[in-house]
Design an enzyme around this catalytic site. Sequence first.
Site, short mmCIF file in Angstrom:
data_model
loop_
_atom_site.label_atom_id
_atom_site.label_comp_id
_atom_site.label_asym_id
_atom_site.label_seq_id
_atom_site.Cartn_x
_atom_site.Cartn_y
_atom_site.Cartn_z
N GLU A 227 11.28 -149.25 -70.76
CA GLU A 227 10.35 -150.06 -71.55
C GLU A 227 11.14 -150.97 -72.47
OE1 GLU A 227 6.48 -147.96 -72.71
OE2 GLU A 227 8.02 -146.46 -73.07
N ASP A 246 7.65 -137.23 -74.59
CA ASP A 246 6.70 -138.33 -74.46
C ASP A 246 6.54 -138.78 -73.00
OD1 ASP A 246 4.97 -140.35 -75.52
OD2 ASP A 246 6.58 -141.82 -75.28
N HIS A 251 4.53 -137.68 -67.73
CA HIS A 251 4.39 -138.66 -66.66
C HIS A 251 5.41 -138.50 -65.53
CE1 HIS A 251 1.71 -140.36 -69.48
NE2 HIS A 251 2.58 -141.02 -70.19
#
Length: 499
Positions: A227, A246, A251
């Site tokens: 990111e 996170d 994910h």
Amino acid sequence: MTGDIYKQCIGEPTEPSNIVIFGAGGDLTKRKLVPALVKMLRCGLLHKKSRIIGVLKGRTQADWLDSLYHGMHEYAPDIDIDAQQWQTFSALCKMVPGDLQDESTYAELATALETIDGCTHAMFYCAVPPEWYTTIAIGLNKVGLGEEKDGFRRMVIEKPFGMDLESAKKLNRELQAVLDESQIYRIDHYLGKESVQNLLVYRFANSILEPLWNRNFIDHIQISAAESIGIEYRANYYEKSGALRDMIQSHLMQVMTLVAMEPPVEFTADAVRDEKIKVLRAVRAIEPENIKKQTVAAQYSSGTIDDEPVGSYVSEEGVSPESATETFAAVRFYIDNWRWQGVPFVLWTGKRLPRRVSEIVIRFRKPPFNLFDAQASSPLANALVFRLHPDEGIALRMNAKLPGLTTEMRRSVMRAPYSEEGGDVADAYEVLLHDVLIGDATLFSRADEVEESWSIIQPILEAWKDRLAINRYHAGTWEVEGMEELLSDCVLGWHKPPY
Ligand code: BG6
């Protein structure tokens, strides 16, 4: 887009349902849920007799609707909604004012639901911090809204599902004390990405991949989420979480299970999730002495992204100047089963990297004997890349001869962008909200999966917890110490996007 708001589109139509959103005044509702619901209504996937009930406090209904309307324009400008369409949507919305810890809020909600004709199903979406999940479940149950008498009752919660193994187990226990596991939908928005679902279709609807999909042909796999954004004013959460919790525990490990699982016997929620959990159970525990060898943690210092200067992590609002929270994390896993024995699965993620790219990179073994060694400018290996975003699609890296009177070679990439398949790429929230409404839990994490993934991560959390210092990388660079070493024995090494 003008005219009739109700257009036909592909997908199973839903029955009239009450969509109750707790925390309806927050960011998630504005940015993701309302745009998704508007799109679903517009294309006929949300039944026009459905209702959207926002539970929030300190606002009037007009105020709330006004902020949703502006949110639509700010966060989902591509939806291009006109005044008439907004009116049709907002006529379905109703606000129930109240505090989440106040029992009367749930009683009022129950009364509001009773007055809605012909709409007996209810989805309860918790767009609130996780510490409220149990309170909401108990509150609903007390007024009888947890019981599936005349319609479904489904509760949707967002990650994080706990902050470690113990807290995840506690949350599961508390929710399962008042609701049945089949009523709990744990959203992992990565699984709603169309490109992630497409991975399953590629794997199980094409016979050419299966013979290659194993340790005999695959050298290693990288699953990544780079990111360029920072922590976006979420210091409060991120300081406690860090990149490992996170992104990796949730994910990326979920994506890993889809890459590695065996073909399920049928495409149903439990058959798919049974295969996913087998993968997690086969992940080799990382022994304390291997943590250094198998993981990387780092934090960004100041740098430049897209020609703009950006500050360091510790200069972000709300971050302690001594913080050793990782904004980059990588873990090298092994899956101890027949298919994957010895194949490294390297999951990595970071904030403030040069660009936003998320990919699954399958790197194949080098040819056993290389006839063209002299002509090769880089090692001869093939790779299949599933781009999750942006520019969703698939790319196959091959080696080809340069045109002309030469035997020199070059890398040739065959691309199949998903956008060329026709149709609109749906947002993850559209996919997932629709799935909750039709009762398809395939893309949602089951309690046992959540606990299993925390138990895999737990030794890393233990090893990292008292760390006082951390490696740095400059924002906007790929210079993350330890990453090249982590993949030094893997064909072509660390894959820094793009091809
Ligand atoms: C969230 C994380 O779950 O996913 C964020 O909390 C992250 O830190 C986001 O930025 C990434 O989602 P996407 O879909 O933009 O890759």
